[in-house]
Design a protein around this motif. Structure first.
Motif, PDB file in Angstrom:
ATOM      1  N   LEU A 148      13.868 -30.787   5.446  1.00 21.13           N
ATOM      2  CA  LEU A 148      13.622 -30.137   4.167  1.00 21.13           C
ATOM      3  C   LEU A 148      12.176 -30.392   3.767  1.00 21.13           C
ATOM      4  N   HIS A 149      11.430 -29.332   3.536  1.00 24.74           N
ATOM      5  CA  HIS A 149      10.033 -29.431   3.109  1.00 24.74           C
ATOM      6  C   HIS A 149       9.910 -28.738   1.755  1.00 24.74           C
ATOM      7  N   ALA A 150       9.362 -29.449   0.799  1.00 27.61           N
ATOM      8  CA  ALA A 150       9.192 -28.866  -0.532  1.00 27.61           C
ATOM      9  C   ALA A 150       7.728 -28.950  -0.943  1.00 27.61           C
ATOM     10  N   ASP A 151       7.129 -27.792  -1.168  1.00 24.65           N
ATOM     11  CA  ASP A 151       5.757 -27.709  -1.655  1.00 24.65           C
ATOM     12  C   ASP A 151       5.779 -27.356  -3.141  1.00 24.65           C
ATOM     13  N   ALA A 152       6.677 -27.966  -3.848  1.00 24.68           N
ATOM     14  CA  ALA A 152       6.858 -27.625  -5.256  1.00 24.68           C
ATOM     15  C   ALA A 152       7.163 -28.894  -6.046  1.00 24.68           C
ATOM     16  N   ASN A 153       6.773 -28.911  -7.303  1.00 21.68           N
ATOM     17  CA  ASN A 153       7.091 -30.003  -8.207  1.00 21.68           C
ATOM     18  C   ASN A 153       8.355 -29.621  -8.974  1.00 21.68           C
ATOM     19  N   PHE A 154       9.473 -30.176  -8.578  1.00 17.55           N
ATOM     20  CA  PHE A 154      10.758 -29.809  -9.178  1.00 17.55           C
ATOM     21  C   PHE A 154      10.859 -30.190 -10.651  1.00 17.55           C
ATOM     22  N   ASP A 155      10.072 -31.159 -11.083  1.00 23.61           N
ATOM     23  CA  ASP A 155      10.156 -31.609 -12.475  1.00 23.61           C
ATOM     24  C   ASP A 155       9.837 -30.494 -13.462  1.00 23.61           C
ATOM     25  N   ASP A 156       9.050 -29.506 -13.030  1.00 21.96           N
ATOM     26  CA  ASP A 156       8.652 -28.417 -13.919  1.00 21.96           C
ATOM     27  C   ASP A 156       9.645 -27.266 -13.948  1.00 21.96           C
ATOM     28  N   ARG A 183      27.322 -24.294  10.648  1.00 18.84           N
ATOM     29  CA  ARG A 183      28.639 -23.803  11.096  1.00 18.84           C
ATOM     30  C   ARG A 183      28.544 -22.717  12.157  1.00 18.84           C
ATOM     31  N   HIS A 184      27.574 -21.839  12.036  1.00 16.81           N
ATOM     32  CA  HIS A 184      27.602 -20.613  12.831  1.00 16.81           C
ATOM     33  C   HIS A 184      26.466 -20.441  13.831  1.00 16.81           C
ATOM     34  N   ALA A 185      25.368 -21.146  13.680  1.00 18.50           N
ATOM     35  CA  ALA A 185      24.198 -20.877  14.515  1.00 18.50           C
ATOM     36  C   ALA A 185      24.083 -21.780  15.740  1.00 18.50           C
ATOM     37  N   GLU A 186      24.938 -22.784  15.814  1.00 12.45           N
ATOM     38  CA  GLU A 186      24.849 -23.751  16.915  1.00 12.45           C
ATOM     39  C   GLU A 186      23.435 -24.307  17.034  1.00 12.45           C
ATOM     40  N   ALA A 187      22.808 -24.549  15.901  1.00 14.17           N
ATOM     41  CA  ALA A 187      21.435 -25.034  15.867  1.00 14.17           C
ATOM     42  C   ALA A 187      21.389 -26.537  16.117  1.00 14.17           C
ATOM     43  N   SER A 188      20.299 -26.993  16.720  1.00 13.94           N
ATOM     44  CA  SER A 188      20.075 -28.429  16.851  1.00 13.94           C
ATOM     45  C   SER A 188      19.199 -28.938  15.708  1.00 13.94           C
ATOM     46  N   THR A 189      18.422 -28.018  15.124  1.00 12.06           N
ATOM     47  CA  THR A 189      17.561 -28.348  13.993  1.00 12.06           C
ATOM     48  C   THR A 189      17.586 -27.197  12.998  1.00 12.06           C
ATOM     49  N   ILE A 190      17.684 -27.548  11.725  1.00 13.06           N
ATOM     50  CA  ILE A 190      17.634 -26.569  10.638  1.00 13.06           C
ATOM     51  C   ILE A 190      16.442 -26.951   9.766  1.00 13.06           C
ATOM     52  N   VAL A 191      15.552 -25.997   9.525  1.00 11.37           N
ATOM     53  CA  VAL A 191      14.363 -26.262   8.718  1.00 11.37           C
ATOM     54  C   VAL A 191      14.421 -25.407   7.458  1.00 11.37           C
ATOM     55  N   VAL A 192      14.222 -26.060   6.311  1.00  9.61           N
ATOM     56  CA  VAL A 192      14.194 -25.362   5.020  1.00  9.61           C
ATOM     57  C   VAL A 192      12.866 -25.698   4.353  1.00  9.61           C
ATOM     58  N   ARG A 193      12.156 -24.677   3.900  1.00  9.46           N
ATOM     59  CA  ARG A 193      10.903 -24.885   3.165  1.00  9.46           C
ATOM     60  C   ARG A 193      11.048 -24.236   1.793  1.00  9.46           C
ATOM     61  N   ILE A 194      10.792 -25.037   0.760  1.00  7.69           N
ATOM     62  CA  ILE A 194      10.833 -24.543  -0.625  1.00  7.69           C
ATOM     63  C   ILE A 194       9.397 -24.565  -1.148  1.00  7.69           C
ATOM     64  N   THR A 195       8.948 -23.411  -1.598  1.00  4.57           N
ATOM     65  CA  THR A 195       7.607 -23.303  -2.166  1.00  4.57           C
ATOM     66  C   THR A 195       7.707 -22.692  -3.556  1.00  4.57           C
ATOM     67  N   ALA A 196       6.678 -22.874  -4.330  1.00  5.57           N
ATOM     68  CA  ALA A 196       6.614 -22.269  -5.655  1.00  5.57           C
ATOM     69  C   ALA A 196       5.261 -21.603  -5.800  1.00  5.57           C
ATOM     70  N   GLY A 197       5.292 -20.322  -6.050  1.00  2.85           N
ATOM     71  CA  GLY A 197       4.059 -19.561  -6.275  1.00  2.85           C
ATOM     72  C   GLY A 197       3.909 -19.242  -7.744  1.00  2.85           C
ATOM     73  N   ASP A 198       3.047 -18.309  -8.025  1.00  2.00           N
ATOM     74  CA  ASP A 198       2.810 -17.916  -9.419  1.00  2.00           C
ATOM     75  C   ASP A 198       4.072 -17.371 -10.078  1.00  2.00           C
ATOM     76  N   GLY A 199       4.948 -16.778  -9.282  1.00  2.00           N
ATOM     77  CA  GLY A 199       6.165 -16.193  -9.813  1.00  2.00           C
ATOM     78  C   GLY A 199       7.329 -17.169  -9.900  1.00  2.00           C
ATOM     79  N   GLY A 200       7.117 -18.433  -9.526  1.00  3.24           N
ATOM     80  CA  GLY A 200       8.183 -19.426  -9.569  1.00  3.24           C
ATOM     81  C   GLY A 200       8.645 -19.797  -8.168  1.00  3.24           C
ATOM     82  N   PRO A 201       9.812 -20.420  -8.063  1.00  3.07           N
ATOM     83  CA  PRO A 201      10.316 -20.911  -6.776  1.00  3.07           C
ATOM     84  C   PRO A 201      10.565 -19.777  -5.793  1.00  3.07           C
ATOM     85  N   ARG A 202      10.359 -20.098  -4.493  1.00  2.20           N
ATOM     86  CA  ARG A 202      10.656 -19.161  -3.414  1.00  2.20           C
ATOM     87  C   ARG A 202      11.327 -19.905  -2.286  1.00  2.20           C
TER      88      ARG A 202
END
Length: 75
Positions: A26-34, A56-75
Motif C-alpha cells: 500500500l502506497h499513499a501519497d496523501a495526507n489522510f488527516d485532511d 480471491r480471483h487474480a491468483e496474484a502473488s503481489t497486490i499493489v495499491v497506490r492512493i494519491t490526492a490531486g487538486d480534485g481530492g483523493p484518487r
C-alpha cells in the motif's frame, strides 16, 4: 476516522497477507488527516473491495495499491 485511515489500511494489509498468502503493498501519497471522514471511509471500502477481489480471483502473488490526492481530492 480519516486520521485512522493509515492504521486501518495497515491492519487490513496484514490480515490479507496472512489469510491469502499474498504480498500487499500500500502506497499513499496523501495526507489522510485532511480528508473528510466520509471520504476516508469510502477510500477504505474501495481499497478493501479491490484487494479482496484481487486476492480471491487474480491468483496474484503481489497486490499493489497506490492512493494519491490531486487538486480534485483523493484518487
Amino acid at each position: 476516522q480519516s486520521a485512522d485511515l493509515a492504521a486501518l489500511l495497515e491492519e487490513f494489509r496484514l490480515r490479507v497477507e496472512m489469510q491469502w498468502d499474498v504480498r500487499v503493498a500500500l502506497h499513499a501519497d496523501a495526507n489522510f488527516d485532511d480528508w473528510p471522514d466520509a471520504a476516508a471511509e469510502q477510500m477504505f471500502r474501495l481499497v478493501q473491495e479491490a484487494v479482496l477481489n484481487a486476492a480471491r480471483h487474480a491468483e496474484a502473488s503481489t497486490i499493489v495499491v497506490r492512493i494519491t490526492a490531486g487538486d480534485g481530492g483523493p484518487r
